[in-house]
Design a protein around this motif. Structure first.
Motif, PDB file in Angstrom:
ATOM      1  N   UNK A  54       6.501   6.247   1.334  1.00 51.26           N
ATOM      2  CA  UNK A  54       5.506   5.646   2.220  1.00 51.26           C
ATOM      3  C   UNK A  54       4.678   4.595   1.484  1.00 51.26           C
ATOM      4  N   UNK A  55       4.256   4.893   0.284  1.00 52.61           N
ATOM      5  CA  UNK A  55       3.435   3.948  -0.475  1.00 52.61           C
ATOM      6  C   UNK A  55       4.197   2.661  -0.717  1.00 52.61           C
ATOM      7  N   UNK A  56       5.485   2.733  -1.075  1.00 52.18           N
ATOM      8  CA  UNK A  56       6.287   1.538  -1.320  1.00 52.18           C
ATOM      9  C   UNK A  56       6.466   0.721  -0.056  1.00 52.18           C
ATOM     10  N   UNK A  57       6.629   1.377   1.067  1.00 55.20           N
ATOM     11  CA  UNK A  57       6.830   0.671   2.327  1.00 55.20           C
ATOM     12  C   UNK A  57       5.604  -0.145   2.715  1.00 55.20           C
ATOM     13  N   UNK A  58       4.423   0.428   2.599  1.00 52.34           N
ATOM     14  CA  UNK A  58       3.209  -0.249   3.034  1.00 52.34           C
ATOM     15  C   UNK A  58       2.663  -1.249   2.020  1.00 52.34           C
ATOM     16  N   UNK A  59       3.060  -1.151   0.766  1.00 53.44           N
ATOM     17  CA  UNK A  59       2.522  -2.079  -0.229  1.00 53.44           C
ATOM     18  C   UNK A  59       3.501  -3.163  -0.645  1.00 53.44           C
ATOM     19  N   UNK A  60       4.743  -3.064  -0.217  1.00 52.56           N
ATOM     20  CA  UNK A  60       5.730  -4.065  -0.631  1.00 52.56           C
ATOM     21  C   UNK A  60       5.557  -5.343   0.179  1.00 52.56           C
ATOM     22  N   UNK A  61       5.975  -6.439  -0.429  1.00 52.66           N
ATOM     23  CA  UNK A  61       5.964  -7.730   0.247  1.00 52.66           C
ATOM     24  C   UNK A  61       7.354  -8.332   0.149  1.00 52.66           C
ATOM     25  N   UNK A  62       7.704  -9.129   1.130  1.00 53.66           N
ATOM     26  CA  UNK A  62       9.004  -9.794   1.080  1.00 53.66           C
ATOM     27  C   UNK A  62       8.946 -10.947   0.085  1.00 53.66           C
ATOM     28  N   UNK A  63      10.117 -11.414  -0.336  1.00 51.62           N
ATOM     29  CA  UNK A  63      10.187 -12.536  -1.269  1.00 51.62           C
ATOM     30  C   UNK A  63       9.601 -13.804  -0.656  1.00 51.62           C
ATOM     31  N   UNK A  65       7.219 -14.082   1.632  1.00 50.05           N
ATOM     32  CA  UNK A  65       5.772 -13.986   1.701  1.00 50.05           C
ATOM     33  C   UNK A  65       5.161 -14.162   0.312  1.00 50.05           C
ATOM     34  N   UNK A  66       5.769 -13.600  -0.711  1.00 54.86           N
ATOM     35  CA  UNK A  66       5.267 -13.722  -2.071  1.00 54.86           C
ATOM     36  C   UNK A  66       5.334 -15.165  -2.540  1.00 54.86           C
ATOM     37  N   UNK A  67       6.439 -15.872  -2.247  1.00 52.45           N
ATOM     38  CA  UNK A  67       6.563 -17.261  -2.684  1.00 52.45           C
ATOM     39  C   UNK A  67       5.590 -18.167  -1.944  1.00 52.45           C
ATOM     40  N   UNK A  68       5.264 -17.854  -0.686  1.00 55.19           N
ATOM     41  CA  UNK A  68       4.292 -18.660   0.055  1.00 55.19           C
ATOM     42  C   UNK A  68       2.897 -18.520  -0.546  1.00 55.19           C
ATOM     43  N   UNK A  69       2.565 -17.338  -1.033  1.00 56.50           N
ATOM     44  CA  UNK A  69       1.251 -17.110  -1.605  1.00 56.50           C
ATOM     45  C   UNK A  69       1.092 -17.811  -2.954  1.00 56.50           C
ATOM     46  N   UNK A  70       2.175 -18.005  -3.688  1.00 59.36           N
ATOM     47  CA  UNK A  70       2.063 -18.586  -5.019  1.00 59.36           C
ATOM     48  C   UNK A  70       1.978 -20.108  -4.992  1.00 59.36           C
ATOM     49  N   UNK A  71       2.283 -20.742  -3.869  1.00 58.99           N
ATOM     50  CA  UNK A  71       2.240 -22.225  -3.814  1.00 58.99           C
ATOM     51  C   UNK A  71       0.899 -22.727  -3.444  1.00 58.99           C
TER      52      UNK A  71
END
Length: 71
Positions: A54-63, A65-71
């Motif tokens: 459950x913890x992994x499901x709710x805290x994971x992000x897709x690739x 979404x992660x790349x959009x946040x870093x730009x």
């Protein structure tokens, strides 16, 4: 045999629901019913929202979404 019956039934009910409420509302209602049925199944026969992952499901992000946040 049961899968064939449900496949045919889904086609008939899809055509009827589209003729009654329109295509967009029919798709929304089908998704809503499917979500409710799967939720009842998960909570009735499975662990529901609990479990070790459950913890992994709710805290994971897709690739993406992660790349959009870093730009």
């Amino acid at each position: 045999m049961l899968a064939t019956f449900f496949f045919a039934l889904s086609s008939v009910t899809a055509a009827r629901s589209v003729s009654h409420v329109g295509p967009a509302a029919a798709n929304f209602l089908r998704i809503l019913v499917a979500t409710a049925v799967l939720g009842v199944y998960a909570h009735g026969f499975g662990g529901g929202l609990g479990g070790t992952s459950q913890w992994w499901f709710f805290t994971s992000r897709s690739e993406e979404h992660t790349s959009e946040l870093s730009h």
